[in-house]
Design a protein around this motif. Structure first.
Motif, PDB file in Angstrom:
ATOM      1  N   ASP A  27      -2.526   0.336  -8.888  1.00 48.31           N
ATOM      2  CA  ASP A  27      -3.848  -0.152  -8.252  1.00 48.31           C
ATOM      3  C   ASP A  27      -4.820   0.750  -8.037  1.00 48.31           C
ATOM      4  O   ASP A  27      -6.196   0.455  -8.461  1.00 48.31           O
ATOM      5  CB  ASP A  27      -3.193  -0.543  -6.680  1.00 48.31           C
ATOM      6  N   ARG A  69       0.108  -3.631 -13.245  1.00 42.95           N
ATOM      7  CA  ARG A  69       0.267  -4.084 -11.713  1.00 42.95           C
ATOM      8  C   ARG A  69       1.125  -5.194 -11.444  1.00 42.95           C
ATOM      9  O   ARG A  69       1.242  -5.834 -10.493  1.00 42.95           O
ATOM     10  CB  ARG A  69      -1.213  -4.419 -11.132  1.00 42.95           C
ATOM     11  N   SER A 106       2.463  -5.592  -7.733  1.00 41.28           N
ATOM     12  CA  SER A 106       2.092  -4.578  -6.727  1.00 41.28           C
ATOM     13  C   SER A 106       2.585  -5.362  -5.241  1.00 41.28           C
ATOM     14  O   SER A 106       3.083  -4.544  -4.243  1.00 41.28           O
ATOM     15  CB  SER A 106       0.729  -4.519  -6.687  1.00 41.28           C
TER      16      SER A 106
END
Length: 378
Positions: A324, A359, A365
């Motif tokens: 991130d 991600r 995430s």
């Protein structure tokens, strides 16, 4: 060259510093490669990494041990020089991770080829209806006595179409959901294994959708025990998830380096960009995010190397934060580069495309946040 002061952190030993120096020298001389033919580039990279000896770190036979700090250092360094080189190395490790951790001596014969760069491997876990929810796998493996018959599909398979061997997770049905999965070694030339579709993405990598049409797999090709597939998959991801964060860290370091060079050389309003407080603020944020990500990554890797059975929480934190924050670092790099930052073929433009997939794969995430919360609440 990117900041190397982190190598003096207590997470590392002399062997890691020596490995980093050797790989940095090799990467500076050999990377980046031509990406115009991605399949061939990956094959050539695997061969070159094998010849140089770096793929020896990608797997471990019985009596050996995977060194997660080495895996992370290699991925970080390769990613900083060439995202496709990182991909090529990573798949040799992830694709044979189950063999390193659970394979029999006969199954681990594949490691001799993958570590030498003579064969490419792939990790066939995801399906059209099963990405983050591994327990929802539908590909079936029917017991036929001395062999299993596999039917179904896999998708988003890295190295799909060019791999020589696949680690395949299928439903053998010992119990519902996660407890009814098993893992198999499936050679790419197995009859009935079809490359149904090649998949194009924003940062070109070899990806494919696979079809299994009555693929016969000997029982000796089952990795571990029947019904242990979910445990095997999670154990592999437990090792390699931190390395995804390391690749993101490599991208972020390169973005920071490019930004520093830009800020020092580019003038605006009669002075270098670096003298503008707003730019300095962005650079401070970037440097902070890079160091914080590195600390989380190498904490997770060190913890695993020190003998921890699982590092689920540490690896999830490392992967989540590093990927991130790398996205944010690279976005700031694009902004500071202005028009050049979105020019096709520029370094920061390629980094912008490279980072996004990290991600998502090996646990998106949002899924990592669930993992961290559950681990913290337990």
């Amino acid at each position: 060259m990117a900041d190397q002061s982190f190598l003096n952190w207590p997470f590392f030993e002399d062997k890691h510093r020596a490995l980093h120096a050797e790989l940095e020298s090799w990467a500076s001389a050999n990377l980046p490669v031509d990406h115009s033919d991605v399949d061939q580039a990956c094959k050539d990279l695997v061969a070159a990494l094998g010849k140089a000896g770096f793929l020896q770190h990608s797997g471990a036979k019985q009596g050996e041990k995977l060194d997660v700090r080495s895996l992370c250092l290699i991925r970080e360094t390769l990613a900083r020089h060439d995202g496709l080189a990182d991909f090529a190395f990573a798949m040799q490790g992830l694709g044979t991770g189950a063999l390193s951790l659970f394979g029999t001596p006969d199954q681990q014969a594949w490691l001799d080829k993958t570590r030498a760069g003579e064969a490419l491997s792939a990790f066939a876990l995801s399906e059209p209806k099963s990405g983050s929810d591994v327990a929802n796998i539908e590909l079936s493996a029917e017991d036929k006595g001395n062999h299993y018959v596999l039917n179904g599909e896999k998708t988003w398979i890295s190295n799909g179409g060019i791999a020589n061997v696949y680690t395949v997770f299928a439903r053998t049905g010992e119990a519902p959901r996660a407890k009814g999965l098993s893992a198999f070694v499936v050679p790419a030339d197995s009859e009935g294994l079809e490359i149904a579709e090649r998949l194009d993405v924003i940062a070109p990598h070899p990806l494919a959708r696979l079809k299994f049409n009555n693929v016969h797999v000997p029982k000796t090709n089952m990795i571990g025990e029947a019904g242990a597939g979910f445990k095997i998959a999670m154990s592999v991801l437990d090792v390699f998830r931190s390395t995804v964060g390391a690749a993101a860290l490599g991208f972020a370091r390169r973005a920071l380096d490019e930004t520093l060079a830009r800020a020092k050389s580019r003038e605006l309003f009669g002075a270098p960009l670096a003298e503008l407080q707003m730019v300095q603020g962005h650079i401070a944020d970037m440097a902070l995010d890079v160091d914080a990500a590195a600390l989380l990554i190498y904490r997770a890797a060190w913890t695993k190397d020190m003998g921890a059975a699982r590092v689920t929480r540490e690896a999830a934190m490392a992967k989540l934060y590093a990927t991130d924050k790398a996205q944010e670092v690279i976005d700031k790099a694009v902004q500071i580069h202005g028009g050049d930052g979105v020019r096709k073929g520029s370094i920061v433009e390629s980094l912008y495309r490279e980072i996004r997939a990290l991600r998502i794969y090996e646990g998106a995430s949002d899924v990592q946040k669930i993992v961290i919360a559950r681990q913290t609440l337990s």
